[in-house]
Design a protein around this motif. Sequence first.
Motif, PDB file in Angstrom:
ATOM      1  N   LYS A 170      -0.535   5.053  -0.207  1.00 22.01           N
ATOM      2  CA  LYS A 170      -1.968   5.019   0.126  1.00 22.01           C
ATOM      3  C   LYS A 170      -2.144   5.212   1.629  1.00 22.01           C
ATOM      4  O   LYS A 170      -1.291   4.854   2.428  1.00 22.01           O
ATOM      5  N   ASN A 183      -3.854   4.378   5.180  1.00 21.39           N
ATOM      6  CA  ASN A 183      -4.357   3.187   5.837  1.00 21.39           C
ATOM      7  C   ASN A 183      -4.255   3.389   7.343  1.00 21.39           C
ATOM      8  O   ASN A 183      -3.679   4.377   7.805  1.00 21.39           O
ATOM      9  N   ASN A 206       0.806  -1.232   0.000  1.00 23.00           N
ATOM     10  CA  ASN A 206       0.000   0.000   0.000  1.00 23.00           C
ATOM     11  C   ASN A 206       0.831   1.270   0.000  1.00 23.00           C
ATOM     12  O   ASN A 206       0.430   2.281   0.568  1.00 23.00           O
ATOM     13  N   ASP A 211      -9.452   7.247  -4.324  1.00 22.31           N
ATOM     14  CA  ASP A 211      -8.533   6.180  -4.704  1.00 22.31           C
ATOM     15  C   ASP A 211      -7.240   6.215  -3.907  1.00 22.31           C
ATOM     16  O   ASP A 211      -6.355   5.392  -4.136  1.00 22.31           O
ATOM     17  N   ASP A 251      -6.487  -0.379  -0.714  1.00 20.11           N
ATOM     18  CA  ASP A 251      -7.521  -1.223  -1.314  1.00 20.11           C
ATOM     19  C   ASP A 251      -8.290  -1.971  -0.235  1.00 20.11           C
ATOM     20  O   ASP A 251      -7.709  -2.448   0.716  1.00 20.11           O
ATOM     21  N   ASN A 252      -9.559  -2.051  -0.372  1.00 20.95           N
ATOM     22  CA  ASN A 252     -10.542  -2.781   0.430  1.00 20.95           C
ATOM     23  C   ASN A 252     -10.938  -2.121   1.742  1.00 20.95           C
ATOM     24  O   ASN A 252     -11.862  -2.569   2.394  1.00 20.95           O
ATOM     25  N   HIS A 259      -5.666  -9.694  -8.566  1.00 17.65           N
ATOM     26  CA  HIS A 259      -6.867  -8.880  -8.738  1.00 17.65           C
ATOM     27  C   HIS A 259      -7.987  -9.393  -7.837  1.00 17.65           C
ATOM     28  O   HIS A 259      -8.198 -10.609  -7.746  1.00 17.65           O
TER      29      HIS A 259
END
Length: 162
Positions: free
Chosen positions: A28, A30, A25, A116, A120-121, A146
């Motif tokens: 990103k 988190n 990540n 974005d 992710d998730n 993916h």
Amino acid sequence: MYAYTLCFVRRERELLLLNRFARPNMGKWNGIGGKIEPGETPLDCIVREIREETGIRIDKPEPAGTVTWLTKTGVSGMYVYLASVPPSFSFPTPVRVDEGVLDWKSADWVLHPDNDGIADNVRQFLPGMLDGETMDHRFSFDEAGHLVGYAKAPLPALGSAR
């Protein structure tokens, strides 16, 4: 037993997040967390990780559920915790730490469907956790990494996760 922990430190409707300098990540936002060390419980790990990454001492984060990754090569996952600090809690941000940049972000910003910049998730599992739902969030991935599936399941007794 899973190998990782993650915590979202909450101050009213804000979350203290880390924008990571490294994988996974990288780049990103988190929660705060890391790998469980040998002989360490998930709770001991997350208390240590919060202290190491932020300098904040939180002794009793609340278990919020688990996140499980199902891949062709196996199963892995993390224990997720929530920790609340009072509205008057002072922790000026943004601040650079070894792992990345810490900053308070509004929960609305974090969960916005067009954002974005979040790991992710997170937008899939965090809303229920913030509302008090304690579940196992299962994510399935294909050989290329993916996301191919997501489901929630009842959480088995946390036992050693506490």
